[in-house]
Design an enzyme around this catalytic site. Structure first.
Site, PDB file in Angstrom:
ATOM      1  N   ASP A 187       0.851  -1.193   0.000  1.00 45.67           N
ATOM      2  CA  ASP A 187       0.000   0.000   0.000  1.00 45.67           C
ATOM      3  C   ASP A 187       0.889   1.247   0.000  1.00 45.67           C
ATOM      4  OD1 ASP A 187      -3.221   0.514   0.888  1.00 45.67           O
ATOM      5  OD2 ASP A 187      -1.814   2.199   1.065  1.00 45.67           O
TER       6      ASP A 187
ATOM      7  N   HIS B 287     -10.451  -5.153  -3.442  1.00 44.74           N
ATOM      8  CA  HIS B 287      -9.121  -5.408  -2.883  1.00 44.74           C
ATOM      9  C   HIS B 287      -9.234  -5.790  -1.419  1.00 44.74           C
ATOM     10  CE1 HIS B 287      -9.989  -1.085  -2.659  1.00 44.74           C
ATOM     11  NE2 HIS B 287      -9.327  -1.070  -1.513  1.00 44.74           N
TER      12      HIS B 287
ATOM     13  N   HIS C 268      -7.161  -5.750   2.077  1.00 40.64           N
ATOM     14  CA  HIS C 268      -6.010  -5.194   2.801  1.00 40.64           C
ATOM     15  C   HIS C 268      -5.467  -6.262   3.755  1.00 40.64           C
ATOM     16  CE1 HIS C 268      -6.805  -0.808   1.963  1.00 40.64           C
ATOM     17  NE2 HIS C 268      -8.044  -1.250   1.818  1.00 40.64           N
TER      18      HIS C 268
END
Ligand code: AMP
Ligand code: ZN
Length: 115
Positions: free
Chosen positions: A32, A101, A103
């Site tokens: 990220d 997505h 995380h």
């Protein structure tokens, strides 16, 4: 299907640079850009789905593959003390990139409930 207008599709296609840590036929994982923990990876399917709520029964393997990839990455990164997996769905949840997505956050103690 992929979208040339989608940031995460472009990362998966190497059109936009990212710190990619895993590439598989069905998914890609990368660091990220604004990490919220010592380890913060984003795991995406190559297939463009805007939100997890767009998934159907035909996407079961895709969805399970994201979780299993997260487990493998967590093991590789020695996150044996724990880690958190998050999917933000929609604006009220804070989703900012409209490509599904997952995380993967780890390396620090997490609080509950999340903000
Ligand atoms: P979300 O808020 O759940 O939609 O998560 C989107 C995440 O993508 C955020 O944590 C961003 O920091 C991250 N992000 C945005 N642009 C990039 C990029 N170019 N490379 C890596 N991560 C990114
Ligand atoms: Zn996309």
């Amino acid at each position: 299907m992929t979208s040339s207008a989608c940031l995460f599709c472009r990362i998966a296609q190497h059109d936009v640079p990212a710190a990619i840590v895993l590439e598989e036929p069905a998914l890609v994982a990368f660091k990220d850009i604004h990490p919220q923990a010592p380890t913060h990876l984003v795991i995406i399917p190559r297939e463009h789905l805007a939100r997890v709520s767009d998934a159907s029964t035909g996407h079961a393997a895709l969805l399970g593959g994201l979780l299993l990839a997260a487990n493998r990455l967590a093991q590789q990164l020695q996150l044996q003390d724990g880690y958190r997996l998050v999917i933000n769905c929609g604006p009220q949840a804070g989703q900012t990139v409209d490509h599904l997505h997952l995380h993967l956050l780890g390396g620090r103690a997490m609080r509950w409930p999340p903000g």
